[in-house]
Write a protein that holds these residues in place. Structure first.
Motif, short mmCIF file in Angstrom:
data_model
loop_
_atom_site.label_atom_id
_atom_site.label_comp_id
_atom_site.label_asym_id
_atom_site.label_seq_id
_atom_site.Cartn_x
_atom_site.Cartn_y
_atom_site.Cartn_z
N LEU A 63 34.35 -4.03 16.41
CA LEU A 63 33.02 -4.35 16.96
C LEU A 63 32.24 -5.08 15.88
N THR A 64 31.51 -6.11 16.28
CA THR A 64 30.65 -6.81 15.32
C THR A 64 29.21 -6.45 15.63
N ILE A 65 28.56 -5.79 14.68
CA ILE A 65 27.18 -5.34 14.89
C ILE A 65 26.30 -6.00 13.83
N LYS A 66 25.43 -6.89 14.30
CA LYS A 66 24.54 -7.63 13.38
C LYS A 66 25.32 -8.22 12.21
N GLY A 67 26.45 -8.85 12.53
CA GLY A 67 27.23 -9.54 11.49
C GLY A 67 28.16 -8.63 10.71
N ARG A 68 28.04 -7.30 10.88
CA ARG A 68 28.97 -6.38 10.18
C ARG A 68 30.10 -6.01 11.13
N LYS A 69 31.27 -5.76 10.56
CA LYS A 69 32.40 -5.35 11.40
C LYS A 69 32.61 -3.86 11.31
N LEU A 70 32.82 -3.25 12.46
CA LEU A 70 33.10 -1.81 12.51
C LEU A 70 34.41 -1.66 13.28
#
Length: 358
Positions: free
Chosen positions: A241-248
């Motif tokens: 998942l990409t959340i505000k440019g971060r990958k989780l």
């Protein structure tokens, strides 16, 4: 050649699936696409003075219906039967990838990033198989029409499942009138079929089954392994998942179902936005090794409360292995009083009909 009906009959005979007339009625649509793709020439024939004519790709499929009706299982069979490059991906995850790519190309000064984005996808695969097409985000709603227009132009075949009929996509969304041409495009390029099964196979599988295991012993682990196998049939991949440019990353994922440990999700610095994105992407979470909570792991406990709130609001089904019953997990230290609500939610989420209709 083995047809999809043959494959389906095999799985029924092996006891992996229960025969369902509604599922059998949907098989010819999948078989039509499989056959047309198998029969398409590798390279279009070229005339002496003409450019090679790209043959018209088969119409895709939009299969909609309630949760647990077997849409994703049919998609599994279809993907397994293909001899062309295919990508099976959760629609939400695909759109997050596309948004990140859009952002990257814009940063490089590309004027119209949608064309190269679509080209990148269509060069890599012939078929896009999506789980759960749903649009909740205005950024996705504004991008999806142009992106899919380019994908269809390039001959990409789209097969998707959804819990809702195309006309209900992005219902009541902001600036919805700008999104309506996408619904028309779907109806033009995909055959729309309802999977109207009487049975909810997933609820049947979990009905009366335990969803909260304590203590964490060999028996609990074996039982969770069995449930996981039953839900995924041994197919799993990572969901990023990409959340505000971060990958989780959720390393163990299949078809709306993920498996993670308490420390995977609460032992790292995740916030409410992360847990909302996880809840949005899943319909069931298997959460293992929930420890005793208190002063020593106060931050992890706080994150756990936020995670449960997000799952609860999104009606995500939860299967847990824990060191103790919900009411005995957090008995001393700051936050013990507030945890009573979480314990009560954990109890409520154990009900057989919890999460139905998500």
């Amino acid at each position: 050649m083995t047809t999809l009906t043959d494959l389906y009959d095999e799985r029924v005979a092996e006891g992996h699936i229960l025969r369902d007339p509604a599922q059998e009625e949907a098989l010819p649509e999948f078989e039509r696409i499989r056959r047309e793709l198998a029969e398409a020439p590798e390279k279009p024939k070229r005339g002496l003075f003409r450019k090679a004519k790209v043959p018209e790709p088969p119409k895709g499929l939009y299969l909609w219906g309630g949760v647990g009706r077997g849409k994703s299982m049919l998609m599994d069979l279809f993907v397994e039967s293909l001899d062309v490059p295919v990508r099976r991906v959760h629609f939400h995850a695909f759109m997050q990838e596309m948004q990140a790519e859009l952002h990257r190309l814009r940063g490089e000064g590309v004027d119209d990033p949608v064309k190269p984005m679509a080209k990148g996808v269509s060069d890599a695969v012939k078929v896009l198989a999506f789980d759960e097409m749903q649009i909740t985000d205005i950024a996705d709603a504004m991008l999806v029409g142009r992106l899919f227009e380019e994908l269809f132009k390039a001959g990409t075949v789209v097969v998707t499942t959804s819990n809702r009929v195309p006309d209900d996509l992005y219902k009541d969304g902001l600036n919805r009138q700008l999104f309506l041409p996408f619904i028309d495009l779907i109806k033009e390029r995909l055959v729309v079929r309802e999977l109207a099964s009487e049975r909810d196979h997933r609820q049947d599988r979990l009905k009366g089954a335990k969803v909260y295991f304590t203590p964490i012993d060999r028996e609990a682990r074996a039982e969770i392994d069995r449930v996981w196998q039953d839900l995924t049939h041994g197919n799993e991949e990572a969901l990023v998942l990409t959340i505000k440019g971060r990958k989780l990353e959720l390393p163990r994922y299949h078809n709306g179902v993920a498996r993670a440990s308490f420390y995977d999700l609460c032992g790292q610095m995740l916030g409410p936005g992360d847990y909302l994105a996880i809840a949005d992407a899943l319909r069931l979470l298997v959460l293992e090794n929930l420890p005793r909570l208190g002063r020593t792991n106060f931050n992890e406990a706080k994150r756990f409360v936020t995670l449960i709130d997000a799952l609860y609001e999104a009606k995500v089904k939860l299967i847990v292995s824990a060191v103790d019953e919900p009411e005995s997990l957090y008995i001393e230290g700051p936050g013990a009083f507030e945890f009573e609500r979480t314990a009560s939610r954990l109890r409520e989420m154990q009900a057989a009909d919890w999460g139905h209709g998500h």
